[in-house]
Design a protein around this motif. Structure first.
Motif, short mmCIF file in Angstrom:
data_model
loop_
_atom_site.label_atom_id
_atom_site.label_comp_id
_atom_site.label_asym_id
_atom_site.label_seq_id
_atom_site.Cartn_x
_atom_site.Cartn_y
_atom_site.Cartn_z
N GLN A 130 5.96 0.80 10.95
CA GLN A 130 6.56 0.45 9.66
C GLN A 130 8.06 0.21 9.80
N THR A 131 8.49 -1.00 9.43
CA THR A 131 9.92 -1.27 9.34
C THR A 131 10.45 -0.75 8.02
N ASN A 132 9.70 -1.01 6.96
CA ASN A 132 10.06 -0.55 5.62
C ASN A 132 8.96 0.36 5.09
N LYS A 133 9.35 1.55 4.67
CA LYS A 133 8.37 2.49 4.12
C LYS A 133 8.26 2.29 2.62
N SER A 134 7.07 2.07 2.14
CA SER A 134 6.82 1.93 0.71
C SER A 134 5.42 2.44 0.42
N ASP A 135 5.13 2.68 -0.85
CA ASP A 135 3.80 3.15 -1.23
C ASP A 135 2.74 2.10 -0.85
N ARG A 136 3.08 0.84 -1.05
CA ARG A 136 2.14 -0.23 -0.73
C ARG A 136 1.84 -0.27 0.78
N ASN A 137 2.89 -0.16 1.59
CA ASN A 137 2.69 -0.18 3.04
C ASN A 137 1.93 1.05 3.54
N MET A 152 -20.49 -7.15 3.89
CA MET A 152 -19.45 -6.70 4.82
C MET A 152 -18.90 -5.35 4.37
N GLN A 153 -18.59 -4.50 5.32
CA GLN A 153 -18.07 -3.16 5.01
C GLN A 153 -16.61 -3.24 4.60
N HIS A 154 -16.21 -2.32 3.73
CA HIS A 154 -14.83 -2.27 3.26
C HIS A 154 -14.29 -0.85 3.42
N TYR A 155 -12.96 -0.78 3.51
CA TYR A 155 -12.27 0.49 3.71
C TYR A 155 -11.07 0.55 2.77
N ALA A 156 -10.81 1.72 2.19
CA ALA A 156 -9.74 1.86 1.20
C ALA A 156 -8.75 2.94 1.62
N GLY A 157 -7.48 2.69 1.34
CA GLY A 157 -6.42 3.67 1.57
C GLY A 157 -5.71 3.96 0.27
N LEU A 158 -5.47 5.24 -0.01
CA LEU A 158 -4.81 5.65 -1.25
C LEU A 158 -3.52 6.37 -0.91
N ASP A 159 -2.41 5.88 -1.46
CA ASP A 159 -1.13 6.59 -1.32
C ASP A 159 -0.80 7.18 -2.68
N VAL A 160 -0.92 8.50 -2.79
CA VAL A 160 -0.87 9.18 -4.08
C VAL A 160 0.55 9.64 -4.40
N SER A 161 0.98 9.37 -5.63
CA SER A 161 2.20 9.96 -6.17
C SER A 161 1.85 10.60 -7.51
N VAL A 162 2.81 11.22 -8.16
CA VAL A 162 2.52 11.98 -9.38
C VAL A 162 1.98 11.07 -10.48
#
Length: 346
Positions: free
Chosen positions: A90-97, A1-11
């Motif tokens: 988004q109700t709550n903005k976070s790095d995870r979301n 099965m194909q997979h897709y990744a999202g990266l939210d970058v901070s310092v």
């Protein structure tokens, strides 16, 4: 099965979210913001990664390069487009979301890819920060003027070369003031010296580049503007139409249309602020200092007569960006007459 990744970058850390083709979250984790750490988690043999997305930002070029060299299918995505996609849901903005939202953008293919500049263009861009040294030197000079004014001492209008001599002349009778001014003058002198060295390097870099040499045939365009333009555009091929360069640099007006209402506002100011400022300065130089007449100046002067000098400067800055891109693609030099220039994109 194909997979897709999202990266939210901070310092310090990057939030990673991996989803499968059905949208089910397979893995969520935070890792150190370093290419090697990201490659370790994304190179899991159990995963069949189709797309990896990260937003364009200060660290994106470095991370993108590291992931691409590892053979991973990474995409750098446009920040405003990502924000427009994520904010309504988004109700709550976070790095995870954010990482989860980017992963789903990759899954459905709803993203706008951004060109990541070559290492040469990134280094040239860093070299062009030479102007910061001049700005700091001018700021220090203004601070010194203000300090001396408290004691009734006025530096007045002097050139950069005679500034230190004038300050010493004013404070030579006061040992205390001379002691205060000495380290400030030394700091200013060092800034000016380093600025001169880097400025020579910018000129040398521009003169040995064939594209920059062609662009410098445009009146008002010197080594700094040409090198900044080449470093900003990097590769001309992504722009299928030269006119789109003006919009990419934020030099086209914002349109707000709804039903019968249609309002054209100020320029969008998106894209590279430094390049936009340099093009404006080049346009101003052409209008105010260029003695030799050319079709481009005549075009801008007609706009100035109808709409004023400020709008003419902006219009000419946009036209310069378009003309320079066309010259780059065609491999031609600037043509001073309209007949020689032929039909040019507006």
């Amino acid at each position: 099965m194909q997979h897709y990744a999202g990266l939210d970058v901070s310092v310090k850390e990057t939030s990673v979210c991996i989803v499968d083709a059905s949208g089910r979250t397979c893995q969520e984790k935070k890792v150190v913001s370093h290419p090697e750490d990201l490659v370790t988690i994304l190179s899991n043999p159990a995963l069949s990664l189709e797309r990896i997305g990260l937003e364009a930002g200060p660290m994106s070029q470095w991370l993108f390069d590291g992931l691409a060299k590892a053979g991973l299918p990474v995409f750098c995505i446009e920040t405003r487009h990502t924000k427009g996609f994520l904010k309504p849901s988004q109700t709550n903005k976070s790095d995870r979301n954010d990482a989860r939202g980017i992963a789903h953008m990759m899954r459905v293919g709803l993203f706008k890819n951004v060109h990541v500049k070559t290492l040469t263009s990134q280094k040239r861009r860093a070299l062009l920060t030479v102007s910061l040294l001049q700005e700091k030197a001018i700021a220090l000079e203004n601070d010194m003027r203000g300090l001396l004014r408290n004691f009734g001492l006025k530096v007045g209008v002097v050139s950069a070369g005679t500034f230190e001599e004038k300050v010493r002349e004013l404070v030579e009778a006061d040992a205390d003031l001379l002691e205060i001014m000495e380290p400030l003058l030394a700091g200013r002198r060092k800034l000016r010296e380093e600025f001169a060295k880097l400025d020579k390097k910018v000129v040398h870099e521009a003169k040995r580049d064939q594209v920059c040499k062609r662009l410098m045939t445009v009146p008002g365009v010197g080594p700094v503007v040409s090198l900044a333009y080449v470093a900003t555009i990097d590769i001309p091929s992504p722009f299928h139409n030269s006119r789109s360069v003006g919009a990419a640099l934020g030099l086209t007006p914002v349109l707000n249309q709804s039903g019968e209402s249609k309002r054209i506002g100020h320029i969008s100011l998106c894209g590279d602020a430094m390049m936009r400022s340099l093009l404006y300065e080049a346009a101003q130089t052409m209008l105010t200092r260029l003695v030799k007449w050319c079709w481009l100046k005549a075009w801008a002067m007609n706009i100035a007569r109808r709409h004023g000098r400020k709008k003419a400067n902006v219009a000419l800055a946009r036209r310069l960006a378009v003309v320079m891109h066309r010259m780059w693609v065609d491999g031609t030099e600037f043509r001073w007459t309209r007949e020689a220039a032929g039909p040019m994109p507006v």
